[in-house]
Scaffold this active site. Structure first.
Site, PDB file in Angstrom:
ATOM      1  N   HIS A 130      -1.659   0.855  -9.698  1.00  0.00           N
ATOM      2  CA  HIS A 130      -2.355  -0.044  -8.744  1.00  0.00           C
ATOM      3  C   HIS A 130      -3.176  -1.422  -9.525  1.00  0.00           C
ATOM      4  O   HIS A 130      -4.186  -1.632  -9.521  1.00  0.00           O
ATOM      5  CB  HIS A 130      -3.480   0.462  -7.836  1.00  0.00           C
ATOM      6  CG  HIS A 130      -3.691  -0.297  -6.522  1.00  0.00           C
ATOM      7  ND1 HIS A 130      -4.036   0.202  -5.420  1.00  0.00           N
ATOM      8  CD2 HIS A 130      -3.616  -1.525  -6.371  1.00  0.00           C
ATOM      9  CE1 HIS A 130      -4.040  -0.666  -4.599  1.00  0.00           C
ATOM     10  NE2 HIS A 130      -3.849  -1.894  -5.277  1.00  0.00           N
ATOM     11  N   ARG A 159       0.821  -1.212   0.047  1.00  0.00           N
ATOM     12  CA  ARG A 159       0.005   0.011   0.112  1.00  0.00           C
ATOM     13  C   ARG A 159       0.830   1.416   0.096  1.00  0.00           C
ATOM     14  O   ARG A 159       2.099   1.230   0.603  1.00  0.00           O
ATOM     15  CB  ARG A 159      -0.933   0.030   1.363  1.00  0.00           C
ATOM     16  CG  ARG A 159      -1.976  -0.940   1.193  1.00  0.00           C
ATOM     17  CD  ARG A 159      -3.162  -0.442   0.154  1.00  0.00           C
ATOM     18  NE  ARG A 159      -4.169  -1.410   0.154  1.00  0.00           N
ATOM     19  CZ  ARG A 159      -4.238  -2.532  -0.789  1.00  0.00           C
ATOM     20  NH1 ARG A 159      -3.352  -2.722  -1.370  1.00  0.00           N
ATOM     21  NH2 ARG A 159      -5.422  -3.327  -0.758  1.00  0.00           N
ATOM     22  N   GLU A 184      -4.092   7.656  -3.700  1.00  0.00           N
ATOM     23  CA  GLU A 184      -4.487   7.132  -4.947  1.00  0.00           C
ATOM     24  C   GLU A 184      -5.994   7.797  -5.231  1.00  0.00           C
ATOM     25  O   GLU A 184      -6.785   7.734  -4.460  1.00  0.00           O
ATOM     26  CB  GLU A 184      -4.788   5.698  -4.958  1.00  0.00           C
ATOM     27  CG  GLU A 184      -3.281   4.788  -5.141  1.00  0.00           C
ATOM     28  CD  GLU A 184      -3.471   3.426  -5.036  1.00  0.00           C
ATOM     29  OE1 GLU A 184      -4.525   2.809  -5.360  1.00  0.00           O
ATOM     30  OE2 GLU A 184      -2.415   2.700  -4.906  1.00  0.00           O
TER      31      GLU A 184
END
Ligand code: GLV
Length: 383
Positions: free
Chosen positions: A352, A305, A334
């Site tokens: 991602h 993450r 994000e």
């Protein structure tokens, strides 16, 4: 009522303390007693039976209609549930909130759906399920996330409300591990940078491209030796890398060197690969001290993450050459990627996307469907 001689008589059908009738009345000639039998005719009894049967039918058909109502599912992540949408009769009513910019309650109103009708949410790692969202859905019983991580879901609120949270488990493990290795190879061999260079290569700049670096022999420190970390280790061992790791606990079933301290691991590694979940303990685990310990030849790969790294410090360390490069599939905020990374050729960026393969997407649709089916096939116990 009068008798044949014109005397007044009483007819009593109901009594204060039925079935007890006051005994004093038994001796009286001017009283007729009846056992609360005014409505005890055969015809009346048949009518009453019919009426009771109709009332029961009406009540239970309403309850069954409520129970059989097609459950509303709030879909926050695009396209999930695609395979079950076409079923006839439809099992679920998918409310595709991902395609709307309206706030949740307005969106539901637009869909003519009352908040209590929403029984489940489908989301993914990019779609937070906050305490506010949960609190606006009083009948929510299930959150299915098409991701391994659950840090985007308010788990405390889910626990409080006894809402079941289902994640995708190990479905993406191999893809994420492959992506970690791919990013590392890209950074070392400058594949993306080389692609940019080759498109403008021309005869004028034959030697302008900097050297890359071998993968074999690199000391790789894996942070989080869980399912994904373990697969990354397995793959990089096959490339002759030397594997070390940091985890919450030492894993007695592996022979890789364990470091209880991340700075020590960084000082003894050429590459750090971040595979651990984001928790309050791991937020900004990779800070300036760790990056300086990794050193100017060090590379960071992040498939965990974004917030595992202090991104501001990362940009600074990359710009100043205090570390050599980074391969990043995840970012702290994000879909915003720190702009400071854009001009850097020693960085490979990915949106991602480790789990975004077509095959993986099909698998996750199936998994989401199964999770909904399981949840809705289990009726709550009547206590
Ligand atoms: O980021 C993706 C996941 O958590 O599976």
């Amino acid at each position: 009522m009068f008798d044949e001689r014109g005397n007044k008589r009483w007819w009593l059908d109901v009594f204060e303390n039925e079935p007890n009738v006051p005994e004093e009345l038994f001796a009286l000639d001017n009283v007729v007693l009846s056992p609360h039998a005014a409505a005890y005719t055969l015809d009346c009894f048949m009518d009453a039976c019919e009426h009771v049967a109709k009332s029961l039918d009406a009540f239970f058909s309403m309850v069954m209609a409520e129970e059989e109502e097609v459950p509303a599912i709030l879909v926050l992540a695009s396209s999930f549930g695609i395979d079950i949408k076409s079923q006839n009769p439809p099992k679920y009513r998918f409310l595709e909130a991902f395609s709307s910019n309206l706030p949740l309650l307005q969106f539901l109103q637009q869909q003519q759906t009352l908040p209590p009708s929403v029984r489940a949410i489908i989301c993914n790692a990019l779609k937070p399920v906050t305490a506010d969202v949960i609190r606006s859905l009083p009948s929510l019983g299930l959150v299915v996330t098409a991701s391994a991580g659950t840090d985007h879901i308010d788990l405390t609120e889910c626990r409080r409300r006894r809402i079941q949270v289902v994640n995708i488990g190990g479905l993406f493990t191999a893809d994420v591990a492959d992506m970690a290795v791919a990013l590392l190879i890209d950074v070392l061999f400058k594949i993306s940078a080389g692609d940019r260079f080759a498109r403008n290569w021309g005869l004028s700049k034959p030697l302008g491209f900097p050297f890359g670096s071998k993968l074999g022999g690199k000391r790789v420190g894996i942070i989080g030796l869980g399912r994904i970390g373990g697969e990354v280790a397995k793959r990089l061992e096959a490339f002759d890398c030397i594997i070390k790791y940091h985890s919450r606990n030492k894993n007695p079933s592996v022979s890789y060197t364990f470091y209880s301290n991340v700075v020590d691991l960084a000082s003894n590694s050429d590459v750090l690969v971040l595979c651990c979940p984001l928790t309050e303990q791991t937020r900004h685990l990779i800070n300036k001290e760790v990056m300086l310990a990794l050193g100017k030849d060090g590379i960071i790969i992040n498939v965990g993450r974004g917030a595992l790294i202090d991104e501001k410090e990362l940009v600074q360390c990359l710009v100043k050459g205090e570390i050599r490069g980074a391969g990043l599939d995840v970012f702290e905020d994000e879909p915003n990627v720190p702009k400071g990374l854009f001009p850097l050729d020693n960085v490979v960026l990915s949106p991602h996307a480790a789990a975004l393969t077509l095959d993986g997407f099909k698998d996750s649709c199936e998994y989401v469907t199964q999770s909904l089916d399981t949840f809705f096939s289990i009726k709550p116990q009547v206590s």
